[in-house]
Design a protein around this motif. Structure first.
Motif, short mmCIF file in Angstrom:
data_model
loop_
_atom_site.label_atom_id
_atom_site.label_comp_id
_atom_site.label_asym_id
_atom_site.label_seq_id
_atom_site.Cartn_x
_atom_site.Cartn_y
_atom_site.Cartn_z
N ALA A 22 0.82 -1.22 0.00
CA ALA A 22 0.00 0.00 0.00
C ALA A 22 0.85 1.26 0.00
O ALA A 22 0.49 2.25 -0.64
N ARG A 57 -5.65 1.32 -6.86
CA ARG A 57 -6.84 0.49 -6.71
C ARG A 57 -7.11 -0.28 -8.00
O ARG A 57 -6.97 0.26 -9.08
N TRP A 63 -17.88 -3.60 -5.65
CA TRP A 63 -16.47 -3.45 -6.04
C TRP A 63 -16.30 -3.76 -7.52
O TRP A 63 -15.58 -3.07 -8.23
N ASN A 103 -11.02 -1.73 -0.53
CA ASN A 103 -9.94 -1.26 0.33
C ASN A 103 -8.73 -2.18 0.21
O ASN A 103 -8.85 -3.33 -0.22
N TYR A 104 -7.57 -1.67 0.60
CA TYR A 104 -6.33 -2.44 0.42
C TYR A 104 -6.33 -3.76 1.19
O TYR A 104 -5.97 -4.79 0.60
N TRP A 106 -8.39 -6.32 -0.71
CA TRP A 106 -7.73 -6.64 -1.97
C TRP A 106 -6.53 -7.55 -1.72
O TRP A 106 -6.33 -8.54 -2.43
#
Length: 107
Positions: free
Chosen positions: A17, A23, A60, A68-69, A72
């Protein structure tokens, strides 16, 4: 007859991140979920989302909401793409083997 289409995941989506992560697009989220082989509802349960988490997965994919990270990163790990939060991806491991570098990438 069905055609199996695969979407390539952009490298900038597979980094820690704090190292320039971008994204993923909806199609990339959908591809990772496809690679996992579970339904959206099952993926939502794994991620600890609410009872209606399957709807979040669909949001999504349709890009109605950004992923969100942490979610993911877990999905990428489940899909076999590596532990992106550690900078260890399938692509990085392959690159280390091809170049013969002394990187300490785990397999």
């Amino acid at each position: 007859m069905t055609v199996d289409v695969h979407v390539e995941i952009r490298p900038e989506c597979l980094v820690p991140a704090d190292e320039g992560w971008e994204r993923p697009r909806g199609a990339e989220v959908q591809e990772v979920v496809r690679r996992i082989g579970l339904s959206g509802r099952a993926v939502a349960r794994v991620l600890g989302l609410s009872e209606h988490g399957g709807r979040q997965i669909r949001r999504w994919i349709s890009e109605d909401a950004p992923i969100n990270y942490p979610a993911w990163a877990i999905l990428c790990d489940m899909a076999g793409l590596g532990t992106i939060w550690r900078g260890k991806t399938l692509a990085a491991s392959s690159q280390a083997h091809v170049s013969g570098s002394g990187d300490d990438c785990e397999e």
